[in-house]
Design a protein around this motif. Structure first.
Motif, PDB file in Angstrom:
ATOM      1  N   GLU A 149       3.060  -2.308 -14.599  1.00  0.00           N
ATOM      2  CA  GLU A 149       3.629  -2.712 -15.893  1.00  0.00           C
ATOM      3  C   GLU A 149       3.547  -4.215 -16.090  1.00  0.00           C
ATOM      4  OE1 GLU A 149       7.648  -1.292 -16.059  1.00  0.00           O
ATOM      5  OE2 GLU A 149       7.012   0.815 -16.016  1.00  0.00           O
ATOM      6  N   GLU A 150       3.735  -4.959 -15.028  1.00  0.00           N
ATOM      7  CA  GLU A 150       3.712  -6.407 -15.099  1.00  0.00           C
ATOM      8  C   GLU A 150       2.310  -6.987 -14.930  1.00  0.00           C
ATOM      9  OE1 GLU A 150       6.447  -7.412 -11.996  1.00  0.00           O
ATOM     10  OE2 GLU A 150       8.200  -6.779 -13.161  1.00  0.00           O
ATOM     11  N   ALA A 151       1.306  -6.120 -14.815  1.00  0.00           N
ATOM     12  CA  ALA A 151      -0.092  -6.522 -14.613  1.00  0.00           C
ATOM     13  C   ALA A 151      -0.253  -7.401 -13.375  1.00  0.00           C
ATOM     14  CB  ALA A 151      -0.640  -7.211 -15.863  1.00  0.00           C
ATOM     15  N   GLU A 152       0.444  -7.039 -12.310  1.00  0.00           N
ATOM     16  CA  GLU A 152       0.378  -7.770 -11.045  1.00  0.00           C
ATOM     17  C   GLU A 152      -0.047  -6.837  -9.909  1.00  0.00           C
ATOM     18  OE1 GLU A 152       4.137  -9.624 -10.332  1.00  0.00           O
ATOM     19  OE2 GLU A 152       4.010 -10.879 -12.110  1.00  0.00           O
ATOM     20  N   MET A 153      -1.071  -6.048 -10.139  1.00  0.00           N
ATOM     21  CA  MET A 153      -1.533  -5.092  -9.132  1.00  0.00           C
ATOM     22  C   MET A 153      -2.139  -5.832  -7.939  1.00  0.00           C
ATOM     23  SD  MET A 153      -0.792  -2.085 -10.147  1.00  0.00           S
ATOM     24  CE  MET A 153      -1.847  -0.913  -9.344  1.00  0.00           C
ATOM     25  N   THR A 154      -1.758  -5.402  -6.760  1.00  0.00           N
ATOM     26  CA  THR A 154      -2.298  -5.962  -5.522  1.00  0.00           C
ATOM     27  C   THR A 154      -2.637  -4.814  -4.577  1.00  0.00           C
ATOM     28  OG1 THR A 154      -0.086  -6.158  -4.550  1.00  0.00           O
ATOM     29  CG2 THR A 154      -0.942  -8.092  -5.708  1.00  0.00           C
ATOM     30  N   PRO A 155      -3.604  -5.002  -3.692  1.00  0.00           N
ATOM     31  CA  PRO A 155      -3.978  -3.928  -2.767  1.00  0.00           C
ATOM     32  C   PRO A 155      -2.981  -3.743  -1.629  1.00  0.00           C
ATOM     33  CG  PRO A 155      -5.319  -5.863  -2.376  1.00  0.00           C
ATOM     34  CD  PRO A 155      -4.481  -6.156  -3.578  1.00  0.00           C
ATOM     35  N   LEU A 156      -2.023  -4.654  -1.517  1.00  0.00           N
ATOM     36  CA  LEU A 156      -0.993  -4.560  -0.485  1.00  0.00           C
ATOM     37  C   LEU A 156       0.365  -4.671  -1.156  1.00  0.00           C
ATOM     38  CD1 LEU A 156      -0.625  -5.220   2.907  1.00  0.00           C
ATOM     39  CD2 LEU A 156       0.530  -7.065   1.737  1.00  0.00           C
ATOM     40  N   VAL A 157       1.230  -3.712  -0.838  1.00  0.00           N
ATOM     41  CA  VAL A 157       2.578  -3.698  -1.398  1.00  0.00           C
ATOM     42  C   VAL A 157       3.545  -3.755  -0.231  1.00  0.00           C
ATOM     43  CG1 VAL A 157       4.235  -2.330  -2.721  1.00  0.00           C
ATOM     44  CG2 VAL A 157       1.837  -2.324  -3.380  1.00  0.00           C
ATOM     45  N   SER A 158       4.555  -4.607  -0.334  1.00  0.00           N
ATOM     46  CA  SER A 158       5.551  -4.733   0.731  1.00  0.00           C
ATOM     47  C   SER A 158       6.927  -4.367   0.221  1.00  0.00           C
ATOM     48  CB  SER A 158       5.589  -6.157   1.271  1.00  0.00           C
ATOM     49  OG  SER A 158       4.378  -6.472   1.901  1.00  0.00           O
ATOM     50  N   HIS A 159       7.705  -3.779   1.119  1.00  0.00           N
ATOM     51  CA  HIS A 159       9.113  -3.488   0.844  1.00  0.00           C
ATOM     52  C   HIS A 159       9.871  -3.748   2.134  1.00  0.00           C
ATOM     53  CE1 HIS A 159      12.718  -0.894   0.627  1.00  0.00           C
ATOM     54  NE2 HIS A 159      12.756  -1.376  -0.606  1.00  0.00           N
ATOM     55  N   GLY A 160      10.611  -4.832   2.166  1.00  0.00           N
ATOM     56  CA  GLY A 160      11.290  -5.231   3.395  1.00  0.00           C
ATOM     57  C   GLY A 160      10.255  -5.535   4.463  1.00  0.00           C
ATOM     58  N   SER A 202       8.245  -3.217   5.661  1.00  0.00           N
ATOM     59  CA  SER A 202       7.193  -2.200   5.548  1.00  0.00           C
ATOM     60  C   SER A 202       6.087  -2.698   4.626  1.00  0.00           C
ATOM     61  CB  SER A 202       7.763  -0.905   4.980  1.00  0.00           C
ATOM     62  OG  SER A 202       8.785  -0.416   5.804  1.00  0.00           O
ATOM     63  N   HIS A 203       4.869  -2.472   5.041  1.00  0.00           N
ATOM     64  CA  HIS A 203       3.705  -2.872   4.248  1.00  0.00           C
ATOM     65  C   HIS A 203       2.866  -1.637   3.958  1.00  0.00           C
ATOM     66  CE1 HIS A 203       4.875  -6.906   5.317  1.00  0.00           C
ATOM     67  NE2 HIS A 203       4.851  -6.548   6.600  1.00  0.00           N
ATOM     68  N   PHE A 204       2.463  -1.504   2.702  1.00  0.00           N
ATOM     69  CA  PHE A 204       1.666  -0.369   2.263  1.00  0.00           C
ATOM     70  C   PHE A 204       0.296  -0.879   1.824  1.00  0.00           C
ATOM     71  CE2 PHE A 204       6.120   0.314   1.123  1.00  0.00           C
ATOM     72  CZ  PHE A 204       6.400   1.465   1.849  1.00  0.00           C
ATOM     73  N   LEU A 205      -0.746  -0.454   2.508  1.00  0.00           N
ATOM     74  CA  LEU A 205      -2.117  -0.784   2.134  1.00  0.00           C
ATOM     75  C   LEU A 205      -2.681   0.483   1.516  1.00  0.00           C
ATOM     76  CD1 LEU A 205      -1.409  -2.227   5.090  1.00  0.00           C
ATOM     77  CD2 LEU A 205      -3.593  -3.248   4.577  1.00  0.00           C
ATOM     78  N   TRP A 206      -3.144   0.402   0.284  1.00  0.00           N
ATOM     79  CA  TRP A 206      -3.472   1.626  -0.432  1.00  0.00           C
ATOM     80  C   TRP A 206      -4.799   1.543  -1.178  1.00  0.00           C
ATOM     81  CZ3 TRP A 206      -3.894   1.508  -5.793  1.00  0.00           C
ATOM     82  CH2 TRP A 206      -3.463   0.316  -6.401  1.00  0.00           C
ATOM     83  N   ILE A 207      -5.365   2.720  -1.400  1.00  0.00           N
ATOM     84  CA  ILE A 207      -6.522   2.869  -2.280  1.00  0.00           C
ATOM     85  C   ILE A 207      -6.264   4.086  -3.165  1.00  0.00           C
ATOM     86  CG2 ILE A 207      -8.171   1.809  -0.707  1.00  0.00           C
ATOM     87  CD1 ILE A 207      -9.229   4.635  -0.071  1.00  0.00           C
ATOM     88  N   LYS A 208      -6.920   4.118  -4.310  1.00  0.00           N
ATOM     89  CA  LYS A 208      -6.826   5.268  -5.202  1.00  0.00           C
ATOM     90  C   LYS A 208      -8.198   5.918  -5.250  1.00  0.00           C
ATOM     91  CE  LYS A 208      -5.488   6.673  -9.822  1.00  0.00           C
ATOM     92  NZ  LYS A 208      -5.090   6.230 -11.159  1.00  0.00           N
ATOM     93  N   HIS A 209      -8.216   7.230  -5.073  1.00  0.00           N
ATOM     94  CA  HIS A 209      -9.464   7.990  -5.171  1.00  0.00           C
ATOM     95  C   HIS A 209      -9.184   9.228  -6.003  1.00  0.00           C
ATOM     96  CE1 HIS A 209     -13.378   9.564  -4.050  1.00  0.00           C
ATOM     97  NE2 HIS A 209     -12.772  10.719  -3.929  1.00  0.00           N
TER      98      HIS A 209
END
Length: 133
Positions: free
Chosen positions: A42-53, A55-62
């Motif tokens: 929504e904020e147009a700040e997409m990154t390939p790595l998302v962190s929460h505390g 925990s780090h999430f490295l993601w791809i969409k297929h």
């Protein structure tokens, strides 16, 4: 690399299948991934790595799936992404198309493949011909 877990999610963020390789993380941490991703979109700040505390999430969409590697450690991001794209190729070689339905229809095979391609968070063989033996 040391990915603690690999998840395959549908577009709504529901876990279709996951494999916990190291047992050092709370598997419920994945519940934070999709809300964070939607907020960033929504904020147009997409990154390939998302962190929460921690925990780090490295993601791809297929297609209609998200493949997410979760880690607490300082993982080699290039290796993680290489592995995620390679596992997509392996699944496509097995099932022709990688989509939500193929994961559901071949649940046992997908889980066995996830078990074979990584050991304690470190990639092993991702060559389809070797895996089919």
């Amino acid at each position: 690399m040391s990915a603690s877990a690999i998840f395959i999610l549908d577009l709504k963020g529901k876990v279709l299948i996951c494999r916990n390789y190291m047992g050092n993380m709370d598997m419920n941490e994945i519940d934070h991934f999709m809300p964070i991703l939607m907020k960033r979109e929504e904020e147009a700040e997409m990154t390939p790595l998302v962190s929460h505390g921690s925990s780090h999430f490295l993601w791809i969409k297929h297609s209609n799936l998200y493949l997410v590697a979760m880690t607490k450690k300082n993982a080699n991001a290039a290796l993680v992404y290489s592995f995620l794209y390679r596992i997509v190729q392996v699944f496509k070689e097995y099932f022709k198309e990688l989509e939500e339905e193929s994961i559901r229809d071949n649940f046992v095979t997908v889980y066995e493949l996830m078990d074979e391609v990584m050991d304690f968070g470190f990639p092993q063989t991702t060559e389809s011909k070797i895996l089919q033996e």
